[in-house]
Design a protein around this motif. Structure first.
Motif, PDB file in Angstrom:
ATOM      1  N   GLU A 107       0.816  -1.212   0.000  1.00 55.34           N
ATOM      2  CA  GLU A 107       0.000   0.000   0.000  1.00 55.34           C
ATOM      3  C   GLU A 107       0.853   1.267   0.000  1.00 55.34           C
ATOM      4  O   GLU A 107       0.490   2.279  -0.594  1.00 55.34           O
ATOM      5  CB  GLU A 107      -0.937   0.003   1.218  1.00 55.34           C
ATOM      6  N   LYS A 108       1.988   1.197   0.653  1.00 52.52           N
ATOM      7  CA  LYS A 108       2.901   2.345   0.684  1.00 52.52           C
ATOM      8  C   LYS A 108       3.768   2.421  -0.565  1.00 52.52           C
ATOM      9  O   LYS A 108       4.612   3.313  -0.686  1.00 52.52           O
ATOM     10  CB  LYS A 108       3.795   2.260   1.931  1.00 52.52           C
ATOM     11  N   GLU A 109       3.572   1.463  -1.486  1.00 54.65           N
ATOM     12  CA  GLU A 109       4.296   1.382  -2.750  1.00 54.65           C
ATOM     13  C   GLU A 109       5.792   1.189  -2.553  1.00 54.65           C
ATOM     14  O   GLU A 109       6.604   1.586  -3.389  1.00 54.65           O
ATOM     15  CB  GLU A 109       4.009   2.607  -3.636  1.00 54.65           C
ATOM     16  N   ILE A 110       6.146   0.575  -1.433  1.00 54.58           N
ATOM     17  CA  ILE A 110       7.532   0.182  -1.209  1.00 54.58           C
ATOM     18  C   ILE A 110       7.838  -1.050  -2.045  1.00 54.58           C
ATOM     19  O   ILE A 110       8.947  -1.222  -2.552  1.00 54.58           O
ATOM     20  CB  ILE A 110       7.771  -0.091   0.289  1.00 54.58           C
ATOM     21  N   ILE A 111       6.822  -1.912  -2.197  1.00 54.67           N
ATOM     22  CA  ILE A 111       6.908  -3.059  -3.098  1.00 54.67           C
ATOM     23  C   ILE A 111       5.681  -3.050  -4.004  1.00 54.67           C
ATOM     24  O   ILE A 111       4.672  -2.429  -3.691  1.00 54.67           O
ATOM     25  CB  ILE A 111       6.992  -4.399  -2.328  1.00 54.67           C
ATOM     26  N   THR A 112       5.782  -3.742  -5.136  1.00 47.30           N
ATOM     27  CA  THR A 112       4.667  -3.811  -6.072  1.00 47.30           C
ATOM     28  C   THR A 112       3.726  -4.955  -5.693  1.00 47.30           C
ATOM     29  O   THR A 112       4.051  -5.787  -4.838  1.00 47.30           O
ATOM     30  CB  THR A 112       5.177  -4.050  -7.499  1.00 47.30           C
ATOM     31  N   GLU A 113       2.602  -4.993  -6.358  1.00 44.70           N
ATOM     32  CA  GLU A 113       1.633  -6.061  -6.090  1.00 44.70           C
ATOM     33  C   GLU A 113       2.227  -7.423  -6.431  1.00 44.70           C
ATOM     34  O   GLU A 113       2.068  -8.397  -5.694  1.00 44.70           O
ATOM     35  CB  GLU A 113       0.353  -5.824  -6.893  1.00 44.70           C
ATOM     36  N   LYS A 114       2.934  -7.476  -7.555  1.00 46.33           N
ATOM     37  CA  LYS A 114       3.541  -8.742  -7.965  1.00 46.33           C
ATOM     38  C   LYS A 114       4.618  -9.185  -6.969  1.00 46.33           C
ATOM     39  O   LYS A 114       4.745 -10.378  -6.660  1.00 46.33           O
ATOM     40  CB  LYS A 114       4.147  -8.604  -9.366  1.00 46.33           C
ATOM     41  N   GLU A 115       5.379  -8.231  -6.456  1.00 43.43           N
ATOM     42  CA  GLU A 115       6.388  -8.554  -5.454  1.00 43.43           C
ATOM     43  C   GLU A 115       5.736  -9.045  -4.169  1.00 43.43           C
ATOM     44  O   GLU A 115       6.207 -10.014  -3.559  1.00 43.43           O
ATOM     45  CB  GLU A 115       7.249  -7.319  -5.180  1.00 43.43           C
ATOM     46  N   ALA A 116       4.654  -8.389  -3.762  1.00 45.20           N
ATOM     47  CA  ALA A 116       3.948  -8.798  -2.541  1.00 45.20           C
ATOM     48  C   ALA A 116       3.440 -10.229  -2.667  1.00 45.20           C
ATOM     49  O   ALA A 116       3.529 -11.021  -1.718  1.00 45.20           O
ATOM     50  CB  ALA A 116       2.794  -7.838  -2.274  1.00 45.20           C
ATOM     51  N   GLU A 117       2.929 -10.574  -3.835  1.00 45.60           N
ATOM     52  CA  GLU A 117       2.392 -11.914  -4.058  1.00 45.60           C
ATOM     53  C   GLU A 117       3.483 -12.984  -4.034  1.00 45.60           C
ATOM     54  O   GLU A 117       3.221 -14.155  -3.763  1.00 45.60           O
ATOM     55  CB  GLU A 117       1.662 -11.962  -5.403  1.00 45.60           C
ATOM     56  N   SER A 118       4.715 -12.574  -4.315  1.00 42.60           N
ATOM     57  CA  SER A 118       5.815 -13.548  -4.382  1.00 42.60           C
ATOM     58  C   SER A 118       6.398 -13.883  -3.008  1.00 42.60           C
ATOM     59  O   SER A 118       7.181 -14.820  -2.872  1.00 42.60           O
ATOM     60  CB  SER A 118       6.933 -13.012  -5.283  1.00 42.60           C
ATOM     61  N   ILE A 119       6.025 -13.114  -1.986  1.00 33.36           N
ATOM     62  CA  ILE A 119       6.559 -13.333  -0.636  1.00 33.36           C
ATOM     63  C   ILE A 119       5.690 -14.356   0.094  1.00 33.36           C
ATOM     64  O   ILE A 119       4.474 -14.188   0.181  1.00 33.36           O
ATOM     65  CB  ILE A 119       6.592 -12.018   0.174  1.00 33.36           C
TER      66      ILE A 119
END
Length: 250
Positions: free
Chosen positions: A115-127
């Motif tokens: 949400e803070k755009e520190i990571i992207t949605e795709k990056e978030a999904e990969s964690i």
């Protein structure tokens, strides 16, 4: 005679070339990750080589740099193993030692980064939040709760003889750059060094993971001891894949 002097000069040139040929392609500065890499073409990369910068050349062949818009980056980015490792390190850094985490707490932390755009949605999904959560249930985490000092992602530089790295006859020093993931002084005053690794580890092959990264961790240990003028008592690799801290014994 001129012919004799010419032969002597040619021999001196050859001797000079032979003496210094090992210096060719030896950088004056490199990174620990580059040293560990078998790919010699990567020797000049920095620690953080995942950039959000694209490069083009203008009509005068001068390089222009510009940021890739976020909506385009989301579509074109590839989540490589290296990128996944960077994301896990980010999550580990964000953990608050004073909290007792649930799995939902970890998921919320990752969502907050998105949400803070520190990571992207795709990056978030990969964690994988479970892997981050598992760390908060280890003995290391319990030690951290009682630690006198905790230091995360501390950069360092250390001079290392080139012959140690490249197995040649060059004795010049290379300035090596690295980042220590975590070190802390436990409740008993022991200095503990820990490095997160996200490598896939086949069952029963933990010792291979240790040997793979031993050189790197020994450099970290030496750098930390030099910086603090204090002996490092224990060195650990925390394997995110198996959720376990592995001690590296000298």
């Amino acid at each position: 005679s001129d012919e004799k002097e010419k032969k002597i000069e040619e021999k001196e040139n050859l001797d000079f070339e032979y003496k210094y040929k090992d210096y060719i392609n030896i950088p004056t500065k490199t990174s620990v990750t580059a040293i560990i890499s078998e790919d010699k073409n990567k020797l000049n990369i920095e620690i953080n080589n995942d950039t959000e910068i694209d490069r083009v050349e203008d009509e005068n062949n001068e390089e222009i740099k510009f940021n890739i818009p976020k909506f385009l980056k989301d579509n074109i980015e590839e989540i490589t193993p290296s990128k996944k490792g960077t994301l896990v390190h980010l999550c580990m850094k964000c953990l608050d030692i004073n909290k007792n985490y649930s799995l939902d707490d970890i998921k919320n932390m990752i969502e907050d980064l998105r949400e803070k755009e520190i990571i992207t949605e795709k990056e978030a999904e990969s964690i994988n939040p479970l892997k981050i959560y598992e760390f908060t249930k280890t003995n290391i985490w319990e030690e951290l709760k009682l630690a006198k000092e905790i230091h995360k992602e501390e950069p360092f530089y250390i001079n290392v003889p080139a012959n140690i790295i490249y197995k040649n006859d060059v004795y010049e020093n290379i300035l090596v750059q690295g980042i220590i993931d975590l070190y802390y002084i436990d409740k008993d005053g022991n200095l503990i060094l820990l490095d997160y690794k996200t490598d896939y580890v086949p069952k029963g092959e933990e010792s291979n993971l240790i040997e793979k990264h031993r050189k790197q961790l020994m450099l970290y240990k030496e750098a930390l001891e030099n910086a603090l003028n204090k002996k490092v008592d224990k060195v650990y690799i925390y394997s995110v894949y198996i959720g376990k801290a592995l001690e590296i014994l000298e």
